[in-house]
Scaffold this motif. Sequence first.
Motif, PDB file in Angstrom:
ATOM      1  N   GLN A  91      -9.572 -14.062   6.255  1.00  0.00           N
ATOM      2  CA  GLN A  91      -8.524 -13.524   7.117  1.00  0.00           C
ATOM      3  C   GLN A  91      -8.891 -12.191   7.766  1.00  0.00           C
ATOM      4  OE1 GLN A  91      -4.272 -14.435   5.426  1.00  0.00           O
ATOM      5  NE2 GLN A  91      -5.597 -14.074   3.660  1.00  0.00           N
ATOM      6  N   GLU A  92     -10.177 -11.803   7.704  1.00  0.00           N
ATOM      7  CA  GLU A  92     -10.569 -10.490   8.214  1.00  0.00           C
ATOM      8  C   GLU A  92     -10.126 -10.251   9.652  1.00  0.00           C
ATOM      9  OE1 GLU A  92     -14.420 -11.949   6.068  1.00  0.00           O
ATOM     10  OE2 GLU A  92     -12.626 -12.863   6.965  1.00  0.00           O
ATOM     11  N   ASN A  93     -10.210 -11.286  10.472  1.00  0.00           N
ATOM     12  CA  ASN A  93      -9.900 -11.138  11.897  1.00  0.00           C
ATOM     13  C   ASN A  93      -8.696 -11.970  12.320  1.00  0.00           C
ATOM     14  OD1 ASN A  93     -12.253  -9.444  12.404  1.00  0.00           O
ATOM     15  ND2 ASN A  93     -13.461 -11.309  12.111  1.00  0.00           N
ATOM     16  N   ASP A  94      -7.876 -12.334  11.361  1.00  0.00           N
ATOM     17  CA  ASP A  94      -6.705 -13.165  11.651  1.00  0.00           C
ATOM     18  C   ASP A  94      -5.613 -12.291  12.259  1.00  0.00           C
ATOM     19  OD1 ASP A  94      -4.487 -14.811  11.703  1.00  0.00           O
ATOM     20  OD2 ASP A  94      -4.821 -15.630   9.701  1.00  0.00           O
ATOM     21  N   GLU A  95      -5.292 -12.543  13.516  1.00  0.00           N
ATOM     22  CA  GLU A  95      -4.293 -11.719  14.203  1.00  0.00           C
ATOM     23  C   GLU A  95      -2.900 -11.888  13.607  1.00  0.00           C
ATOM     24  OE1 GLU A  95      -3.231 -14.806  17.862  1.00  0.00           O
ATOM     25  OE2 GLU A  95      -4.505 -13.053  18.240  1.00  0.00           O
ATOM     26  N   HIS A  96      -2.697 -12.952  12.835  1.00  0.00           N
ATOM     27  CA  HIS A  96      -1.397 -13.167  12.191  1.00  0.00           C
ATOM     28  C   HIS A  96      -1.271 -12.404  10.876  1.00  0.00           C
ATOM     29  CE1 HIS A  96      -0.489 -16.239  15.132  1.00  0.00           C
ATOM     30  NE2 HIS A  96      -1.612 -16.872  14.845  1.00  0.00           N
ATOM     31  N   ALA A  97      -2.389 -11.927  10.359  1.00  0.00           N
ATOM     32  CA  ALA A  97      -2.389 -11.206   9.086  1.00  0.00           C
ATOM     33  C   ALA A  97      -2.182  -9.710   9.325  1.00  0.00           C
ATOM     34  CB  ALA A  97      -3.705 -11.447   8.341  1.00  0.00           C
ATOM     35  N   MET A  98      -1.655  -9.043   8.321  1.00  0.00           N
ATOM     36  CA  MET A  98      -1.331  -7.621   8.420  1.00  0.00           C
ATOM     37  C   MET A  98      -2.600  -6.778   8.225  1.00  0.00           C
ATOM     38  SD  MET A  98       1.593  -5.678   6.174  1.00  0.00           S
ATOM     39  CE  MET A  98       2.189  -4.033   6.632  1.00  0.00           C
ATOM     40  N   PRO A  99      -2.867  -5.809   9.076  1.00  0.00           N
ATOM     41  CA  PRO A  99      -4.010  -4.916   8.855  1.00  0.00           C
ATOM     42  C   PRO A  99      -3.927  -4.253   7.483  1.00  0.00           C
ATOM     43  CG  PRO A  99      -3.140  -4.607  11.060  1.00  0.00           C
ATOM     44  CD  PRO A  99      -2.162  -5.497  10.342  1.00  0.00           C
ATOM     45  N   LEU A 100      -5.060  -4.168   6.802  1.00  0.00           N
ATOM     46  CA  LEU A 100      -5.081  -3.679   5.429  1.00  0.00           C
ATOM     47  C   LEU A 100      -4.516  -2.272   5.315  1.00  0.00           C
ATOM     48  CD1 LEU A 100      -5.871  -3.939   2.458  1.00  0.00           C
ATOM     49  CD2 LEU A 100      -8.199  -3.251   3.081  1.00  0.00           C
ATOM     50  N   ASP A 101      -4.905  -1.372   6.205  1.00  0.00           N
ATOM     51  CA  ASP A 101      -4.421   0.006   6.108  1.00  0.00           C
ATOM     52  C   ASP A 101      -2.911   0.088   6.301  1.00  0.00           C
ATOM     53  OD1 ASP A 101      -6.768   1.264   5.419  1.00  0.00           O
ATOM     54  OD2 ASP A 101      -7.373   1.630   7.485  1.00  0.00           O
ATOM     55  N   GLU A 102      -2.365  -0.711   7.198  1.00  0.00           N
ATOM     56  CA  GLU A 102      -0.914  -0.731   7.383  1.00  0.00           C
ATOM     57  C   GLU A 102      -0.212  -1.225   6.126  1.00  0.00           C
ATOM     58  OE1 GLU A 102       0.469  -2.811  10.818  1.00  0.00           O
ATOM     59  OE2 GLU A 102      -0.933  -1.796  12.187  1.00  0.00           O
ATOM     60  N   PHE A 103      -0.783  -2.253   5.522  1.00  0.00           N
ATOM     61  CA  PHE A 103      -0.223  -2.766   4.267  1.00  0.00           C
ATOM     62  C   PHE A 103      -0.237  -1.697   3.186  1.00  0.00           C
ATOM     63  CE2 PHE A 103      -1.232  -4.614   0.087  1.00  0.00           C
ATOM     64  CZ  PHE A 103      -0.039  -5.285  -0.160  1.00  0.00           C
ATOM     65  N   LEU A 104      -1.368  -1.032   3.028  1.00  0.00           N
ATOM     66  CA  LEU A 104      -1.486   0.002   1.991  1.00  0.00           C
ATOM     67  C   LEU A 104      -0.548   1.178   2.268  1.00  0.00           C
ATOM     68  CD1 LEU A 104      -5.360  -0.039   1.525  1.00  0.00           C
ATOM     69  CD2 LEU A 104      -3.657  -0.887  -0.106  1.00  0.00           C
ATOM     70  N   ASP A 105      -0.418   1.565   3.539  1.00  0.00           N
ATOM     71  CA  ASP A 105       0.510   2.649   3.887  1.00  0.00           C
ATOM     72  C   ASP A 105       1.921   2.314   3.397  1.00  0.00           C
ATOM     73  OD1 ASP A 105      -1.459   4.110   5.143  1.00  0.00           O
ATOM     74  OD2 ASP A 105      -0.903   3.471   7.174  1.00  0.00           O
ATOM     75  N   GLU A 106       2.356   1.099   3.647  1.00  0.00           N
ATOM     76  CA  GLU A 106       3.720   0.713   3.276  1.00  0.00           C
ATOM     77  C   GLU A 106       3.872   0.604   1.764  1.00  0.00           C
ATOM     78  OE1 GLU A 106       7.100  -2.522   4.713  1.00  0.00           O
ATOM     79  OE2 GLU A 106       5.185  -2.368   5.806  1.00  0.00           O
ATOM     80  N   ILE A 107       2.844   0.096   1.097  1.00  0.00           N
ATOM     81  CA  ILE A 107       2.899  -0.003  -0.363  1.00  0.00           C
ATOM     82  C   ILE A 107       2.998   1.383  -0.992  1.00  0.00           C
ATOM     83  CG2 ILE A 107       1.496  -0.540  -2.411  1.00  0.00           C
ATOM     84  CD1 ILE A 107       2.958  -2.938  -1.239  1.00  0.00           C
ATOM     85  N   PHE A 108       2.228   2.327  -0.481  1.00  0.00           N
ATOM     86  CA  PHE A 108       2.261   3.657  -1.092  1.00  0.00           C
ATOM     87  C   PHE A 108       3.550   4.403  -0.761  1.00  0.00           C
ATOM     88  CE2 PHE A 108      -1.929   2.616  -2.302  1.00  0.00           C
ATOM     89  CZ  PHE A 108      -2.216   3.426  -3.392  1.00  0.00           C
ATOM     90  N   GLU A 109       4.224   4.046   0.293  1.00  0.00           N
ATOM     91  CA  GLU A 109       5.573   4.565   0.517  1.00  0.00           C
ATOM     92  C   GLU A 109       6.526   4.038  -0.559  1.00  0.00           C
ATOM     93  OE1 GLU A 109       6.801   3.552   4.446  1.00  0.00           O
ATOM     94  OE2 GLU A 109       5.323   4.854   5.425  1.00  0.00           O
ATOM     95  N   LEU A 110       6.344   2.786  -0.942  1.00  0.00           N
ATOM     96  CA  LEU A 110       7.178   2.207  -1.999  1.00  0.00           C
ATOM     97  C   LEU A 110       6.862   2.850  -3.349  1.00  0.00           C
ATOM     98  CD1 LEU A 110       7.021  -1.568  -0.959  1.00  0.00           C
ATOM     99  CD2 LEU A 110       8.942   0.006  -0.668  1.00  0.00           C
ATOM    100  N   PHE A 111       5.607   3.189  -3.569  1.00  0.00           N
ATOM    101  CA  PHE A 111       5.230   3.870  -4.816  1.00  0.00           C
ATOM    102  C   PHE A 111       5.930   5.223  -4.961  1.00  0.00           C
ATOM    103  CE2 PHE A 111       1.037   1.446  -5.333  1.00  0.00           C
ATOM    104  CZ  PHE A 111       1.445   0.816  -6.497  1.00  0.00           C
ATOM    105  N   GLU A 112       6.278   5.830  -3.842  1.00  0.00           N
ATOM    106  CA  GLU A 112       6.907   7.145  -3.878  1.00  0.00           C
ATOM    107  C   GLU A 112       8.379   7.069  -4.286  1.00  0.00           C
ATOM    108  OE1 GLU A 112       5.480  10.132  -3.543  1.00  0.00           O
ATOM    109  OE2 GLU A 112       3.590   9.024  -3.479  1.00  0.00           O
ATOM    110  N   ILE A 113       8.960   5.885  -4.260  1.00  0.00           N
ATOM    111  CA  ILE A 113      10.361   5.724  -4.660  1.00  0.00           C
ATOM    112  C   ILE A 113      10.461   5.873  -6.173  1.00  0.00           C
ATOM    113  CG2 ILE A 113      12.319   4.122  -4.750  1.00  0.00           C
ATOM    114  CD1 ILE A 113      11.200   2.815  -2.214  1.00  0.00           C
ATOM    115  N   SER A 114      11.478   6.599  -6.627  1.00  0.00           N
ATOM    116  CA  SER A 114      11.671   6.784  -8.067  1.00  0.00           C
ATOM    117  C   SER A 114      13.052   6.281  -8.474  1.00  0.00           C
ATOM    118  CB  SER A 114      11.527   8.269  -8.439  1.00  0.00           C
ATOM    119  OG  SER A 114      11.657   8.450  -9.830  1.00  0.00           O
ATOM    120  N   PRO A 115      13.114   5.369  -9.448  1.00  0.00           N
ATOM    121  CA  PRO A 115      12.000   4.697 -10.108  1.00  0.00           C
ATOM    122  C   PRO A 115      11.312   3.697  -9.180  1.00  0.00           C
ATOM    123  CG  PRO A 115      14.069   3.709 -10.799  1.00  0.00           C
ATOM    124  CD  PRO A 115      14.445   4.900  -9.950  1.00  0.00           C
TER     125      PRO A 115
END
Length: 252
Positions: free
Chosen positions: A191-215
């Motif tokens: 899926q490296e070049n799959d235009e339907h898939a989410m860019p990895l950095d965008e995915f990680l950005d959103e995940i780490f925003e969720l990590f900041e939520i407490s709990p």
Amino acid sequence: MNSTGNTILVTGSTSGIGLGLALRLHKAGNTIIIAGRRKALLDKIVSEHPGIESVLLDVCDPHSIQRTSEALAVSHPNLNVLINNAGIMQWEDLTEPKNLSTAEAIVTTNLLGTIRMVYAFIPQLIKQPSATIINVSSALAFVPLPATPTYSATKAAVHSFTQSLRVQLEASPVEVIELAPPGVRTTLLGQENDEHAMPLDEFLDEIFELFEISPTPQELIVERAKPLRFAEASGSHNEILNMLAGYKPPAE
């Protein structure tokens, strides 16, 4: 989960989501141990990212898992976070008997690997003042991609297993989190070049925003994964399943 000061083991972390998580968690001030089967690749990542450590681990091999858990209990007694990310995904034609071995390998890696890792590391994690298990499932746990039936089934099983694990560990210091990605631009299923898939950095950005939520939320679901995660509740399950049924393997 605390955002810093942890000792974290990440399986399947030599590429894709696993490596992305490892690098960002290392940058945030955590001790990171990447795990995989290829020593040369592990050594390359460690040399390029000083401070990251590595361990040879094959999640398909119960003896490798047990050896690793025993070794890390000695070398890293403060290990308090396990991220079960290792997984494989393959196209399958269920009318072809030759694909049975593919299905069996997917079950061994994605499901048995996760279960065996949990059993092996709970004795160490449960001794920590605060610990976390993160099991990586998939948005396809909730609506399957018919062209990858066993992968989708294993991720549904990981979701169910994680729910039960959370209940059983409720009175312990171990929190249990599920991370269910959508399609992400990684080498998984090419899926490296799959235009339907989410860019990895965008995915990680959103995940780490969720990590900041407490709990920390019990389920880490990015916006792109929500239509599948909540398809049953929204009444759109059959519609999405029919859409996914049109997604076919590339012609050989």
